[in-house]
Design an enzyme around this catalytic site. Structure first.
Site, PDB file in Angstrom:
ATOM      1  N   PHE A 149      39.956  47.329  49.766  1.00 32.57           N
ATOM      2  CA  PHE A 149      39.505  48.473  50.557  1.00 32.57           C
ATOM      3  C   PHE A 149      38.618  48.089  51.715  1.00 32.57           C
ATOM      4  O   PHE A 149      38.513  48.817  52.700  1.00 32.57           O
ATOM      5  CB  PHE A 149      38.763  49.479  49.657  1.00 32.57           C
ATOM      6  CG  PHE A 149      37.373  49.036  49.267  1.00 32.57           C
ATOM      7  CD1 PHE A 149      36.281  49.241  50.093  1.00 32.57           C
ATOM      8  CD2 PHE A 149      37.155  48.394  48.045  1.00 32.57           C
ATOM      9  CE1 PHE A 149      35.008  48.821  49.740  1.00 32.57           C
ATOM     10  CE2 PHE A 149      35.891  47.968  47.675  1.00 32.57           C
ATOM     11  CZ  PHE A 149      34.808  48.190  48.529  1.00 32.57           C
ATOM     12  N   LYS A 173      50.919  46.062  49.520  1.00 27.51           N
ATOM     13  CA  LYS A 173      50.300  47.060  48.660  1.00 27.51           C
ATOM     14  C   LYS A 173      48.832  47.140  49.039  1.00 27.51           C
ATOM     15  O   LYS A 173      48.005  46.362  48.581  1.00 27.51           O
ATOM     16  CB  LYS A 173      50.462  46.672  47.176  1.00 27.51           C
ATOM     17  CG  LYS A 173      50.463  47.842  46.183  1.00 27.51           C
ATOM     18  CD  LYS A 173      49.193  48.667  46.169  1.00 27.51           C
ATOM     19  CE  LYS A 173      48.031  47.944  45.510  1.00 27.51           C
ATOM     20  NZ  LYS A 173      46.780  48.829  45.481  1.00 27.51           N
ATOM     21  N   GLU A 176      44.393  51.790  47.556  1.00 26.78           N
ATOM     22  CA  GLU A 176      44.629  53.231  47.489  1.00 26.78           C
ATOM     23  C   GLU A 176      43.396  54.026  47.916  1.00 26.78           C
ATOM     24  O   GLU A 176      43.459  55.252  48.060  1.00 26.78           O
ATOM     25  CB  GLU A 176      45.066  53.634  46.076  1.00 26.78           C
ATOM     26  CG  GLU A 176      44.045  53.401  44.976  1.00 26.78           C
ATOM     27  CD  GLU A 176      44.061  51.991  44.407  1.00 26.78           C
ATOM     28  OE1 GLU A 176      43.563  51.803  43.282  1.00 26.78           O
ATOM     29  OE2 GLU A 176      44.553  51.064  45.092  1.00 26.78           O
ATOM     30  N   ARG A 177      42.258  53.335  48.149  1.00 20.67           N
ATOM     31  CA  ARG A 177      41.044  54.023  48.593  1.00 20.67           C
ATOM     32  C   ARG A 177      41.127  54.448  50.058  1.00 20.67           C
ATOM     33  O   ARG A 177      40.617  55.492  50.443  1.00 20.67           O
ATOM     34  CB  ARG A 177      39.822  53.109  48.434  1.00 20.67           C
ATOM     35  CG  ARG A 177      39.616  52.536  47.048  1.00 20.67           C
ATOM     36  CD  ARG A 177      39.018  53.549  46.121  1.00 20.67           C
ATOM     37  NE  ARG A 177      38.673  52.934  44.828  1.00 20.67           N
ATOM     38  CZ  ARG A 177      38.426  53.616  43.735  1.00 20.67           C
ATOM     39  NH1 ARG A 177      38.481  54.933  43.753  1.00 20.67           N
ATOM     40  NH2 ARG A 177      38.119  52.996  42.614  1.00 20.67           N
ATOM     41  N   SER A 226      38.390  41.213  43.898  1.00 19.01           N
ATOM     42  CA  SER A 226      37.370  40.693  42.989  1.00 19.01           C
ATOM     43  C   SER A 226      37.927  39.524  42.177  1.00 19.01           C
ATOM     44  O   SER A 226      39.142  39.384  41.998  1.00 19.01           O
ATOM     45  CB  SER A 226      36.904  41.797  42.039  1.00 19.01           C
ATOM     46  OG  SER A 226      37.949  42.154  41.142  1.00 19.01           O
ATOM     47  N   CYS A 281      33.252  40.062  51.602  1.00 18.48           N
ATOM     48  CA  CYS A 281      33.224  38.887  50.727  1.00 18.48           C
ATOM     49  C   CYS A 281      32.458  37.740  51.370  1.00 18.48           C
ATOM     50  O   CYS A 281      32.157  36.755  50.714  1.00 18.48           O
ATOM     51  CB  CYS A 281      34.639  38.445  50.365  1.00 18.48           C
ATOM     52  SG  CYS A 281      35.588  37.809  51.754  1.00 18.48           S
ATOM     53  N   GLU A 383      28.235  39.861  41.883  1.00 20.15           N
ATOM     54  CA  GLU A 383      28.500  40.207  43.280  1.00 20.15           C
ATOM     55  C   GLU A 383      28.205  41.699  43.434  1.00 20.15           C
ATOM     56  O   GLU A 383      28.980  42.545  43.008  1.00 20.15           O
ATOM     57  CB  GLU A 383      29.951  39.913  43.653  1.00 20.15           C
ATOM     58  CG  GLU A 383      30.264  40.207  45.112  1.00 20.15           C
ATOM     59  CD  GLU A 383      31.709  39.938  45.471  1.00 20.15           C
ATOM     60  OE1 GLU A 383      31.981  39.682  46.657  1.00 20.15           O
ATOM     61  OE2 GLU A 383      32.572  39.994  44.588  1.00 20.15           O
TER      62      GLU A 383
END
Length: 497
Positions: A149, A173, A176-177, A226, A281, A383
């Site tokens: 996202f 893909k 979806e957020r 993640s 990240c 994190e």
């Protein structure tokens, strides 16, 4: 009527009345759209479209593939305001930050425009008597990307431009957020002249991901997210015979040496720690100060700089950063702040539950500074992925380096110093994949490659750049001889040399 975001398959936007999920504006906390979550059958339809498009696209000359990317770059620039608006509405990223993200994505498209040179292969004449040998870099086939996202424009463009110019067909893909900007960008590819089926987008959740990981027609998978999910993606894809690069989490440290320009370091840390709400990240979330004098000076300068930071809604360019992505994530970030205090750290500036006029229900966390953190604390080990900077105090540079090398993540790091010898020693001994010297966000440019070490990357090849070309191609080496029609040789049973 609420808009329902569907999928792009074989050049057409489709909705198949599958399960849906709300899309929220994180600044208001209100659901604004719905996104359809692809079923296994929908994903398989996309794979079939990509498989059918592959033979013709594979045989399209690299120069013609590159021309599509040149037109695509122009369309991205022409539509930049629209793309940044979509990012802001669904991610919450401030407009200037979204523009920076998009520009870094465009730079990867520019690199992909060099496809003819990137794919020209290697040739050696007369490796033996009248024997020539050469290597070609051929596409894999259908490849997939699963993206997070936090960079809905940039991270997909780490993947599909290079994969496509290498001759592969692609299935994306996205998260979806915040899928709208990603889907709009994919539609621009079609407008640029990309043949139907070469680029497909399926929105979805674990069902879509698992279909991509298990279908034998998908030859490679790229992932950013993640570490637990990265490890799952890599393990599952590898078990199904796929090539995989899975980029995971991070805990990025900045060492502040006693000789550092503290004012400059503090200014750099403001952006590196709190920009994009810390949802990067490569965000610098830990400052390791060598000596109390450096630590005290850093805290003083950080307090001074943080007074002027503004958190708020995306379309106000005066804001420095926006909300975090969901209410659950806001509560998670606040929980780590609370745990640090409970475990003995000093909360210097508390960013929990800031007041943002007109957006009281938004998912906002203000800039937070925590001092006297130790490596045993939960907030240090995890994190946090929020606008939180923690300060750890050590006595020596060696202790700082050991602290970083002991952490399970090894994505990015930097050192602030005026000492060239210290900087060189740091760069040589630190066990981290991307290193900055007085550069707090050492994100490689598009013609290098991006990737961490340890549990920040699963797989051997980094993202984009030269490693990206190698990831999306397979080497074929051909050795050729045309013997003389007048000379006949007998059989030889020794190994050729």
């Amino acid at each position: 009527m609420t808009q329902v975001i569907g999928h792009l398959i074989n050049g057409k936007m489709i909705n198949e009345n599958n399960r849906t999920q709300d899309i929220f504006n994180p600044a208001t906390g209100l659901a604004t759209k719905k996104v359809e979550l692809a079923s296994k059958q929908t994903v398989e339809r996309a794979i079939s479209a990509a498989e059918a498009a592959f033979p013709a696209w594979r045989n399209t000359p690299p120069a013609k593939r590159a021309r599509v990317m040149f037109r695509f770059k122009e369309l991205l620039e022409k539509n930049s305001d629209k793309i940044c608006q979509l990012i802001g509405e669904e991610h919450g990223k401030i407009s200037h930050d979204a523009a920076g993200e998009l520009q870094r994505g465009i730079e990867n498209v520019e690199y992909a425009c060099g496809a003819p040179g990137l794919l020209k292969g290697e040739h050696s004449k007369n490796v033996g008597p009248n024997i020539d040998s050469w290597s070609e870099f051929q596409p894999l086939g259908v490849v997939a990307g699963i993206t997070p996202f936090n960079f809905p424009a940039m991270v997909p463009m780490w993947m599909f431009p290079l994969a496509i110019v290498c001759g592969n067909t692609f299935i994306l893909k996205p998260s979806e957020r915040d899928p709208s900007s990603t889907l709009f960008i994919a539609q621009l590819l079609k407008e640029a002249g990309l043949p139907d089926g070469v680029m497909n987008v399926v929105n979805g959740d674990k069902e879509a991901v698992d279909t991509l990981l298990s279908d034998e027609r998908v030859k490679a998978v790229s992932f950013v997210g993640s570490t637990p999910i990265a490890e799952y993606i890599y393990t599952t894809a590898s078990a199904n015979g796929k090539r995989c690069q899975a980029l995971g989490g991070a805990k990025n440290h900045a060492i502040i040496m006693p000789d550092a320009d503290i004012e400059n370091a503090a200014n750099q840390l403001l952006g590196a720690a709190f920009g994009s709400s810390g949802e990067r990240c490569m965000a610098l979330s830990v400052a390791v100060a060598v000596g109390d004098e450096a630590a005290d000076a850093l805290v003083e300068k950080m307090i001074e700089g943080m007074k002027n930071l503004s958190v708020g809604e995306y379309n106000n360019a005066d804001n420095d950063f926006g909300p975090v992505i969901t209410l659950a994530h806001k509560e998670k970030v606040n929980g780590y702040i609370s745990s640090a205090v409970e475990q003995g750290a000093s909360l210097v500036i508390d960013g929990r539950n800031p007041s943002v006029k007109g957006f009281e229900n938004g998912y906002f966390v203000g800039a937070t500074l925590i001092d006297h953190v130790t490596s045993e604390m939960d907030s240090y080990q995890a994190e946090i992925f929020g606008p939180v900077l923690q300060i750890i105090r050590v006595e020596t540079m060696q202790q700082a380096i050991q602290l970083i090398n002991d952490h399970e993540y090894g994505n990015g790091t930097c050192i602030f110093t005026r000492d060239g010898e210290a900087a060189r020693y740091f760069a040589d001994t630190i066990q981290v994949g991307m290193v900055g010297i007085n550069v707090p966000l050492p994100v490689p440019v598009s013609y290098h490659s991006f990737g961490g070490w340890k549990r920040s990357l699963f797989g051997d090849l980094h993202a984009y750049g030269p490693d990206g070309v190698r990831f999306y191609t397979k080497r074929k080496t051909i050795t050729q001889r045309w013997p003389s029609s007048t000379v006949r040789e007998g059989a030889s049973f020794s190994f050729p040399s």
